[in-house]
Design a protein around this motif. Structure first.
Motif, PDB file in Angstrom:
ATOM      1  N   TYR A 516      -2.634  10.202  -7.965  1.00  9.86           N
ATOM      2  CA  TYR A 516      -3.982   9.833  -8.398  1.00  9.86           C
ATOM      3  C   TYR A 516      -4.121   9.889  -9.913  1.00  9.86           C
ATOM      4  O   TYR A 516      -4.964   9.192 -10.487  1.00  9.86           O
ATOM      5  N   ARG A 562     -16.319  -6.686  -9.895  1.00  5.82           N
ATOM      6  CA  ARG A 562     -15.180  -7.095  -9.066  1.00  5.82           C
ATOM      7  C   ARG A 562     -14.114  -7.855  -9.846  1.00  5.82           C
ATOM      8  O   ARG A 562     -12.945  -7.482  -9.801  1.00  5.82           O
TER       9      ARG A 562
ATOM     10  N   PHE B 128     -16.799  -4.537  -3.108  1.00  2.00           N
ATOM     11  CA  PHE B 128     -16.371  -3.144  -3.191  1.00  2.00           C
ATOM     12  C   PHE B 128     -14.886  -3.016  -3.485  1.00  2.00           C
ATOM     13  O   PHE B 128     -14.396  -1.905  -3.643  1.00  2.00           O
ATOM     14  N   GLY B 129     -14.194  -4.119  -3.554  1.00  2.00           N
ATOM     15  CA  GLY B 129     -12.800  -4.028  -3.978  1.00  2.00           C
ATOM     16  C   GLY B 129     -11.771  -4.461  -2.950  1.00  2.00           C
ATOM     17  O   GLY B 129     -10.586  -4.293  -3.177  1.00  2.00           O
ATOM     18  N   ALA B 130     -12.199  -5.018  -1.818  1.00  2.00           N
ATOM     19  CA  ALA B 130     -11.228  -5.520  -0.854  1.00  2.00           C
ATOM     20  C   ALA B 130     -10.464  -6.679  -1.480  1.00  2.00           C
ATOM     21  O   ALA B 130     -10.986  -7.369  -2.349  1.00  2.00           O
ATOM     22  N   PRO B 131      -9.223  -6.902  -1.038  1.00  2.00           N
ATOM     23  CA  PRO B 131      -8.440  -7.988  -1.643  1.00  2.00           C
ATOM     24  C   PRO B 131      -9.133  -9.343  -1.497  1.00  2.00           C
ATOM     25  O   PRO B 131      -9.669  -9.660  -0.438  1.00  2.00           O
ATOM     26  N   LEU B 132      -9.124 -10.072  -2.577  1.00  2.00           N
ATOM     27  CA  LEU B 132      -9.840 -11.352  -2.577  1.00  2.00           C
ATOM     28  C   LEU B 132      -8.883 -12.520  -2.368  1.00  2.00           C
ATOM     29  O   LEU B 132      -9.189 -13.469  -1.659  1.00  2.00           O
ATOM     30  N   TRP B 190     -15.989   3.503   3.335  1.00  2.00           N
ATOM     31  CA  TRP B 190     -15.827   3.737   1.891  1.00  2.00           C
ATOM     32  C   TRP B 190     -14.871   4.905   1.661  1.00  2.00           C
ATOM     33  O   TRP B 190     -13.944   4.823   0.869  1.00  2.00           O
ATOM     34  N   ALA B 193     -10.971   4.569   2.078  1.00  2.00           N
ATOM     35  CA  ALA B 193     -10.117   3.950   1.064  1.00  2.00           C
ATOM     36  C   ALA B 193      -9.355   4.991   0.255  1.00  2.00           C
ATOM     37  O   ALA B 193      -8.429   4.642  -0.472  1.00  2.00           O
ATOM     38  N   ILE B 194      -9.724   6.271   0.389  1.00  2.00           N
ATOM     39  CA  ILE B 194      -9.119   7.298  -0.469  1.00  2.00           C
ATOM     40  C   ILE B 194      -7.591   7.363  -0.376  1.00  2.00           C
ATOM     41  O   ILE B 194      -6.915   7.393  -1.397  1.00  2.00           O
ATOM     42  N   PRO B 195      -7.011   7.369   0.840  1.00  2.00           N
ATOM     43  CA  PRO B 195      -5.554   7.597   0.867  1.00  2.00           C
ATOM     44  C   PRO B 195      -4.726   6.417   0.363  1.00  2.00           C
ATOM     45  O   PRO B 195      -3.530   6.576   0.145  1.00  2.00           O
ATOM     46  N   ILE B 196      -5.330   5.254   0.191  1.00  2.00           N
ATOM     47  CA  ILE B 196      -4.515   4.069  -0.120  1.00  2.00           C
ATOM     48  C   ILE B 196      -3.641   4.250  -1.362  1.00  2.00           C
ATOM     49  O   ILE B 196      -2.456   3.940  -1.328  1.00  2.00           O
ATOM     50  N   PRO B 197      -4.159   4.782  -2.486  1.00  2.00           N
ATOM     51  CA  PRO B 197      -3.280   4.822  -3.668  1.00  2.00           C
ATOM     52  C   PRO B 197      -2.253   5.949  -3.669  1.00  2.00           C
ATOM     53  O   PRO B 197      -1.411   5.981  -4.551  1.00  2.00           O
ATOM     54  N   LEU B 198      -2.308   6.873  -2.716  1.00  2.00           N
ATOM     55  CA  LEU B 198      -1.356   7.989  -2.739  1.00  2.00           C
ATOM     56  C   LEU B 198       0.079   7.484  -2.565  1.00  2.00           C
ATOM     57  O   LEU B 198       0.312   6.479  -1.918  1.00  2.00           O
ATOM     58  N   ASP B 199       1.008   8.250  -3.140  1.00  2.00           N
ATOM     59  CA  ASP B 199       2.392   7.750  -3.157  1.00  2.00           C
ATOM     60  C   ASP B 199       3.203   8.249  -1.965  1.00  2.00           C
ATOM     61  O   ASP B 199       4.367   8.564  -2.084  1.00  2.00           O
ATOM     62  N   ASP B 201       3.905   6.512   0.616  1.00  2.00           N
ATOM     63  CA  ASP B 201       4.689   5.379   1.123  1.00  2.00           C
ATOM     64  C   ASP B 201       4.728   5.322   2.650  1.00  2.00           C
ATOM     65  O   ASP B 201       5.772   5.134   3.261  1.00  2.00           O
ATOM     66  N   GLN B 205      -0.799   3.363   5.209  1.00  2.00           N
ATOM     67  CA  GLN B 205      -1.623   3.327   3.994  1.00  2.00           C
ATOM     68  C   GLN B 205      -2.024   1.912   3.615  1.00  2.00           C
ATOM     69  O   GLN B 205      -2.778   1.704   2.687  1.00  2.00           O
TER      70      GLN B 205
END
Lengths: 950, 238
Positions: A516, A562, B128-132, B190, B193-199, B201, B205
């Motif tokens: 993080y 966005r 909110f940041g979902a892939p576009l 909402w 979404a927290i665990p997505i950026p954790l490494d 692998d 995720q």
């Protein structure tokens, strides 16, 4: 529990002073300043060596050295299968060159790496902080012990061509001849290198020098620009290979170069994106290669195959891995120089075969060991280390009869080193049985000591100053406590207050997770939409406001947010993934320039309309706006042409041709000085006009434009100038968001009720603080910032600067990397002021024209001016809004800093401490000192005060 | 809307009571088990093939939600039916009174959910940041599931009254089971979404597994909290 404003002001001041002290105290413990042994090493003072064995000096194998540093020469560029270094690879196969992968410890940027290559010490992150200072007029390497200084002390001459970092480190007439090249523009792939190469043939004919150093920058520039797979990479490698060939062939043919050693080295590597600074894969693995025709005749020759594959499981680990600092004792040994005093290098044994006698190797290792022992003694105390050595020597000598005596296990690092030293030093006195074998055994013991000492002394973990770090944490906690005390009341908390506190706490918790910290942007990108929705929802509950307007405002904030978060890909995990700047604008540069021009046009418009109009006649205001904006646009165009020509291509050729005669420095200076002159003129005019009227009174009547706003638009132009061209359209987005936030944050219920609107806006200040905090961070990351050293953008740090100046570069560097956060702080100040809202106007101007509107306003102002004794009761609690804002920000900064400090202390032995947490601490320092104290507290308060008086 | 009418509406807002019948209680408690159970048993395939799993789950979830509406919740008309005197005991709802009076509002609710809520939520999720530019089916199906968990019961209970929906949007409506479920699903997605950026692998995720799980767990937690713990509460934004 409301507290008195005076008390709160005092605790706010204490909190901020404590913050500063905490940062510095912790930094001193975390990045300890390693004491350097002063003076130059000499052969005479190496008494220990002479005590050891027959006083003889090993023969010098080389009398000249050519060091060819190729910036960012990653190991695979030379040794891999897709390398352009064909000739160099043939040298490795023929035995005329010995290849290594040299470990470059982070920070992997040029200046600390040059230090490692010359002094042999291991520069740490502390050097990064002192980087600016050291490359200025402060301390340089000229007074430190380096192999260059040793050559000079012997009466040798040095010449240098290439990156002028070297000339800053070795200033004055250190070099006999030199030609420095600055790397202002990474788009320059050829000039920087031709400037070096053109000197090579003539210098190879000269015989007056003892060391020639070259530093090629082109390969690094190509990496930054197009990555390691870029189309120019292979041709550049061939070009570098050609230079190796030129030098090597000269060494073969010219008699005065017969005893010359060629060292080809990268100062650092590069990652998959072509950047460097941290310790990612590839960044710490440059190539290192020794070449000389003499190497073919060496003893114990080991054959190397080349090209080859990296070691299994690694990407860039070719051949044996040595430390960059190992070059220093190796060079000293081979050239018969004393080993520089602060070197932590270990003699590279592969080179020992050059000596005909094995004793020479032992002697070189001895010199190396004695020199490192001095550093060990300096680190652990000569007395105590001596005692330990005596203990071990006594114990080992008991075992001379052959029986192994158990002396126990050494305790602590110094004990282990003492044992190694006792082993290394005790053997020479023994009887000589089988010279060769004994010599090897001796060498083994010395190598053991050297390797152990190098590992121990380079290891950062051993040098933390825990008491200082703890003190820093305690001070940080005290700062946080004072910051919380300076808040008016904690309970009952408002929604915004709770959100703000939750943000601070979550952020603090996040600092303990390395992924993080690397991907911090996600946190802000994730919090901001939630906050926007919360603000919108809350707006819907307020009476007297149109739901449509609120929802539209919320949508605008999100709709700008966005695309902004996709503007620049940042973070580590998906570095190099497609984003708007790199994937879209590179294809559609015309659209980008349309957006940039739109941003400039908008800036011009507000400069005229808001900054100048009420102070000067209309014609003059328009002209002033043009005079400010046009030079800024032209500067940005020419700068981008020099910095990133692929973004300009064939645009505005005429403009560029016409402005050709004026240098970029001059254009930058013109832009900045015009902004400065305008700022001063505006301030003087505005304050002069407001003096003596009701406008200048505390919480006076609302005015159309405050001085703060006039200056804000000038600041915007400055920050745009300090931004990279593709990021400029983001300013348009920020303006839109600010308008939307004005709708969301406003509290018309209160201002509508008041008969005459006051200067200070009535709003929930914690909402403003939360919005500013979130937006500041979002725009730091979406303009390309991250918590990695390699993401620092240096391109705008030298705008308008011809000669190096620490303060100017510091300010420009900060304002270019923190352009968004600085802008939002200034915008927050604006939000604390109201405009005379059109309540009277709407009533009175129904059916009248624009002119009447202005007339009415003037009339209202005049009426206001007459009412000298306006009751201040209504607005009494408002002026201290700014105090609450500052207190909130201080609370956040203190919390985050405390979390980073605790994380750095708790995880100090963590694998990622130097790659993730140390850079984060540097960034936390920059946020705290630069953004919080300099911008938010100091500049913000100044702007706020100016807005109050005029 | 007329501004002067609003305060009156605000005061009249009451938490929605479940229908007082045996099947109603039974299914109201069965619904969270069904939702979480379905998710639990399809988790592996959700990780392996999110698109097809979410597509396959959508009708199931829709049916569970539809039964919940019909069996447990009063439809718009029932709420609007005036209770003459405040002190009077509540009229017991006759079961099986007219099945069409329930099915038609339910059908309308689901039509609105798919036609109105899902596209709207798709846009919000993107904001909110979902892939576009990638993962279109993933995000679309996620928005559909979010719509299914948040809106059909609200349409069913509250209809399309603008002022009610404004109250719902501005958190002025008192908390009840169905409203709690909607809020819980949004917050859960909402938070998911927290665990997505954790490494770490891990396979799970990837988008949109964590937010889908967060949404379902959030919906159930919100429903239970809204139905028991916070029933009748009003969120106050100060």
């Amino acid at each position: 529990m409301p507290r008195s404003p005076t008390l709160r002001l005092v605790s706010l001041a204490i909190a901020n002073v404590l913050l500063l002290v905490a940062i510095l105290v912790f930094a001193q413990g975390f990045f300890p300043y390693k004491p350097l042994l002063p003076g130059l090493a000499t052969l005479d003072d190496e008494q220990d060596v002479q005590q050891w064995m027959e006083a003889e000096q090993e023969e010098a194998v080389f009398d000249r050295v050519v060091v060819m540093v190729v910036d960012a020469l990653r190991s695979d560029f030379v040794y891999g299968h897709h390398s352009g270094f064909d000739f160099t690879q043939s040298l490795i196969r023929d035995g005329a060159a010995i290849p290594f992968t040299a470990h470059a410890s982070p920070p992997t940027v040029t200046m600390p790496r040059v230090k490692a290559l010359t002094t042999g010490s291991v520069p740490s992150f502390a050097d990064l902080i002192f980087n600016l200072d050291e490359s200025g007029s402060g301390s340089t390497l000229a007074t430190q012990d380096t192999w260059l200084a040793q050559i000079k002390a012997r009466g040798g001459k040095l010449i240098f061509y290439g990156d002028d970092t070297w000339l800053r480190l070795f200033p004055g007439d250190f070099f006999e001849r030199s030609d420095g090249t600055s790397s202002f523009f990474v788009s320059d792939f050829t000039e920087v290198d031709n400037n070096v190469t053109r000197h090579v043939p003539s210098e190879l004919r000269n015989s007056d020098w003892d060391a020639m150093i070259m530093h090629y920058l082109g390969l690094d520039h190509i990496g930054h620009k197009t990555g390691p797979q870029g189309p120019n990479m292979l041709p550049k490698q061939r070009e570098m290979d050609g230079i190796v060939r030129t030098i090597y062939e000269a060494m073969e043919t010219k008699s005065h170069l017969a005893n010359t050693l060629l060292i080809v080295a990268g100062d650092h590597g590069m990652n998959a994106g072509g950047n460097h600074g941290g310790s990612g894969p590839g960044e710490t693995e440059p190539a290192l290669l020794f070449a000389s025709p003499k190497l073919k005749q060496r003893r114990d020759r080991q054959e190397y195959s080349c090209p080859t594959h990296p070691k299994a499981g690694t990407d860039f680990h070719y051949y044996r891995k040595v430390q960059q600092s190992d070059i220093v004792p190796t060079l000293a040994g081979l050239m018969g120089l004393p080993v520089p005093k602060n070197s932590l290098g270990v003699f590279i044994r592969e080179m020992a075969g050059l000596w005909s006698m094995p004793q020479s190797t032992t002697l070189a290792l001895r010199h190396n060991a004695v020199q490192i022992k001095r550093i060990v003694e300096a680190a652990y105390g000569a007395q105590s280390f001596g005692t330990l050595v005596q203990r071990w020597t006594a114990c080992l000598s008991q075992g001379d009869g052959g029986a192994q005596i158990d002396c126990g296990e050494p305790s602590g690092a110094d004990g282990a080193l003492a044992r190694y030293w006792a082993y290394a030093a005790s053997r020479p006195g023994e009887s000589v049985v089988g010279h060769e074998v004994n010599s090897n055994a001796k060498d083994e013991h010395i190598m053991n000591f050297l390797n152990a000492a190098q590992e121990e002394l380079s290891n950062a973990a051993s040098s933390y100053d825990i008491p200082r770090m703890t003190l820093g944490i305690i001070l940080g906690a005290a700062a946080m406590a004072f910051a919380i005390t300076s808040l008016p009341a904690i309970w009952p908390a408002s929604t915004a207050g709770m959100f703000f506190a939750a943000t601070s706490l979550l952020y603090g918790v996040m600092m303990f997770a390395s992924s993080y910290v690397e991907e911090e942007q996600h946190f802000w990108y994730w919090m901001t939409p939630a906050w926007t929705v919360l603000l919108t929802v809350k707006g819907l509950t307020k009476d007297g406001r149109s739901a449509i307007r609120i929802i539209a405002a919320g949508t605008v904030v999100l709709a700008v947010h966005r695309p902004a978060v996709r503007w620049n890909q940042t973070g580590q995990k998906h570095a190099g993934a497609p984003d708007i700047v790199h994937a879209f604008f590179s294809e559609h540069h015309l659209l980008m320039w349309v957006l940039i021009l739109a941003t400039y046009t908008r800036t011009w418009y507000v400069l005229v309309r808001r900054t100048f109009l009420a102070l000067v006649p209309t014609e003059f205001a328009v002209a002033a706006g043009v005079a400010l904006t046009i030079p800024a646009i032209i500067f940005k165009l020419n700068f981008t042409q020099a910095d990133a020509p692929e973004l300009v291509q064939g645009l505005a050729v005429l403009v560029r041709q016409w402005t050709e005669p004026f240098g970029l420095v001059l254009q930058g200076q013109l832009t900045f000085s015009l902004i400065g002159v305008a700022a001063i003129a505006i301030s003087v005019l505005s304050i002069g006009l407001a003096r003596g009227t009701a406008i200048g009174k505390a919480d006076g009547p609302a005015v159309d434009v405050t001085l703060a706003e006039r200056l804000h638009h000038l600041l915007t132009l400055f920050l745009i100038t300090q931004s990279r061209a593709p990021n400029i359209p983001l300013f348009l987005g920020m303006e839109l968001q600010l308008l939307a936030f004005a709708v969301l944050l406003g509290n018309p219920a209160r201002s509508l009720g008041a008969q005459s609107p006051r200067r200070n806006a009535s709003l929930y200040i914690s909402e403003l603080a939360t919005s500013t905090l979130l937006c500041s961070h979002v725009y730091f990351f979406c303009t390309g910032g991250s918590n990695s050293i390699s993401s620092i953008d240096l391109s705008n740090a030298y705008n308008g600067i011809a000669n190096y100046n620490v303060v100017a570069v510091g300010v420009l560097l900060f304002s270019s990397n923190w352009a968004g956060p600085v802008w939002w702080c200034s915008a927050a100040v604006l939000s604390t002021f109201t405009r005379p809202v059109k309540i009277d106007v709407e009533v009175s101007t129904a059916g009248k024209g624009e002119r009447a509107w202005v007339q009415d306003e003037r009339e209202a102002l005049r009426r206001e001016a007459k009412l000298e004794h306006v009751s201040k009761v209504s607005g009494n609690d408002l002026p201290e809004h700014w105090l609450v804002y500052c207190a909130s920000m201080t609370a956040f900064v203190a919390t985050s800093l405390l979390a980073v400090m605790v994380a750095c202390t708790a995880l100090r032995t963590h694998l990622f401490i130097w790659t993730v947490f140390s850079p984060k601490y540097l960034y936390a320092m920059a946020w705290c000192i630069g953004w919080h104290i300099m911008v938010n507290i100091s500049f913000g308060s100044l702007l706020r005060w100016l807005g109050q008086i005029a | 809307m007329a501004p002067d009418a609003e305060p009156k509406v605000l005061q009249s807002a009451k938490p929605v009571e479940l229908l007082q019948s045996q099947p109603s209680f039974f299914f109201a408690n069965l619904q969270p088990i069904l939702l979480l159970g379905t998710l639990l048993f399809s988790f592996k395939s959700l990780v392996a093939d999110p698109v097809h799993t979410l597509l396959g789950l959508a009708p199931t979830v829709a049916i569970v939600q539809a039964i919940y509406c019909v069996v447990c919740l009063p439809s718009t008309g029932d709420v609007a039916a005036p209770t003459p005197k405040p002190g009077q005991k509540k009229k017991a709802v006759k079961p099986g009174q007219d099945i069409w009076a329930k099915v038609i509002p339910a059908f309308l609710s689901f039509t609105l959910t798919i036609v109105l809520s899902a596209p709207l939520l798709y846009i919000i999720v993107i904001l909110f940041g979902a892939p576009l530019t990638t993962h279109h089916p993933h995000t679309l199906l996620f928005a559909l599931h979010l719509a299914l968990l948040t809106t059909p019961h609200l349409y069913y209970v509250h209809g399309l009254d603008a002022s009610t929906w404004l109250r719902l949007a501005s958190l002025q409506q008192p908390i009840d089971e169905s409203y709690g479920m909607s809020l819980g699903a949004c917050v859960g997605a909402w938070v998911g979404a927290i665990p997505i950026p954790l490494d770490w692998d891990r396979e799970w995720q990837k988008w949109p597994v964590t937010v889908v799980v967060g949404m379902y767990v959030g919906a159930v937690v919100g429903k239970l909290a809204g139905g028991y713990l916070f029933k009748g509460w009003k969120i106050k934004l100060a």
